[in-house]
Motif scaffolding. Structure first.
Motif, mmCIF file in Angstrom:
data_model
loop_
_atom_site.group_PDB
_atom_site.id
_atom_site.type_symbol
_atom_site.label_atom_id
_atom_site.label_comp_id
_atom_site.label_asym_id
_atom_site.label_seq_id
_atom_site.Cartn_x
_atom_site.Cartn_y
_atom_site.Cartn_z
ATOM 1 N N LYS A 164 0.842 -1.196 0.000
ATOM 2 C CA LYS A 164 0.000 0.000 0.000
ATOM 3 C C LYS A 164 0.872 1.238 0.000
ATOM 4 N N ALA A 166 0.736 5.839 0.556
ATOM 5 C CA ALA A 166 0.022 6.969 1.145
ATOM 6 C C ALA A 166 0.833 8.221 0.898
ATOM 7 N N ARG A 168 1.269 12.527 2.534
ATOM 8 C CA ARG A 168 0.864 13.527 3.516
ATOM 9 C C ARG A 168 1.677 14.794 3.303
#
Length: 233
Positions: A164, A166, A168
């Motif tokens: 996975k 991500a 930010r």
């Protein structure tokens, strides 16, 4: 485009070389660094743990933690309980790592901390010059993760799979990509986390992980290490 491609290949090659060196444990004796005075390492009280190995590790390394505390400049950043914090004011980064890990030197890496008992438990920071101003110039999180894991972060010959990704932004607007992946060779299987960012002409790569066998026990602490990483220039 051609210059960017060459730069990208150089970064990939550097990460690959140093990733291999870390996993194969080509470790040299710790020596004094010119940047040492700029880096603060602050140990904090560890929380109680049910990990039977943690007591042994802390006993072995309690003297090392005390020595690190004596070398740290006054007023270091505070860390979460159970973690040490590293803050380098010259190179502009900060991250946490679990109490009990020891700083070692691996040729070409900016900072490495590892468990002396569990060889696959470590965190390593690499910093490379880049002409890019943002990660978006390289690709989206999935593209960057796939390329880095396949061509750089896995040792040669290893099977690798991204699980996975991500992204930010911190309060100063720095963009970070983070990803989780596994690598497998004939001798070990490692579950790892990496976070990358670009600022002030520097490409930062922070990687931590453990054996697949100990992943469930370590994943919360390793995720804290990744989440704690920040640059501030």
């Amino acid at each position: 485009p051609g210059a960017h491609r060459i730069e990208r290949l150089m970064i990939m090659a550097s990460v690959a070389t140093q990733s291999t060196a870390l996993v194969q444990q080509r470790v040299t004796a710790k020596t004094a660094r010119s940047a040492r005075s700029a880096r603060a390492v602050a140990p904090v009280r560890a929380v109680a743990s049910n990990d039977v190995g943690s007591t042994r590790r802390q006993a072995v390394l309690s003297g090392i933690a005390a020595a690190a505390a004596s070398l740290a400049p006054a007023g270091p950043a505070l860390a979460l309980s159970g973690f040490n914090v590293v803050k380098d004011t010259r190179k502009g980064y900060q991250f946490y790592y679990p109490v009990g890990w020891q700083e070692i030197t691996v040729d070409g890496q900016d900072a490495v901390y590892k468990d002396i008992i569990e060889p696959l438990e470590s965190v390593a920071l690499n910093i490379y010059p880049t002409s890019r101003e943002s990660l978006t110039e390289i690709g989206n999180p999935d593209e960057v993760a796939k390329t880095l894991v396949a061509k750089a972060l896995a040792v040669p010959g290893a099977q690798a799979k991204v699980l996975k990704t991500a992204q930010r932004k911190d309060k100063e607007g720095h963009l970070y990509y983070a990803f989780e992946y596994v690598t497998k060779t004939n001798s070990y299987e490692r579950h790892a986390l990496t976070i990358v960012t670009i600022t002030q002409g520097q490409f930062y790569t922070l990687t931590t992980g453990s054996s697949e066998r100990r992943w469930d026990k370590m994943k919360s602490r390793l995720q804290t290490t990744i989440d704690s990483f920040n640059v501030y220039y």
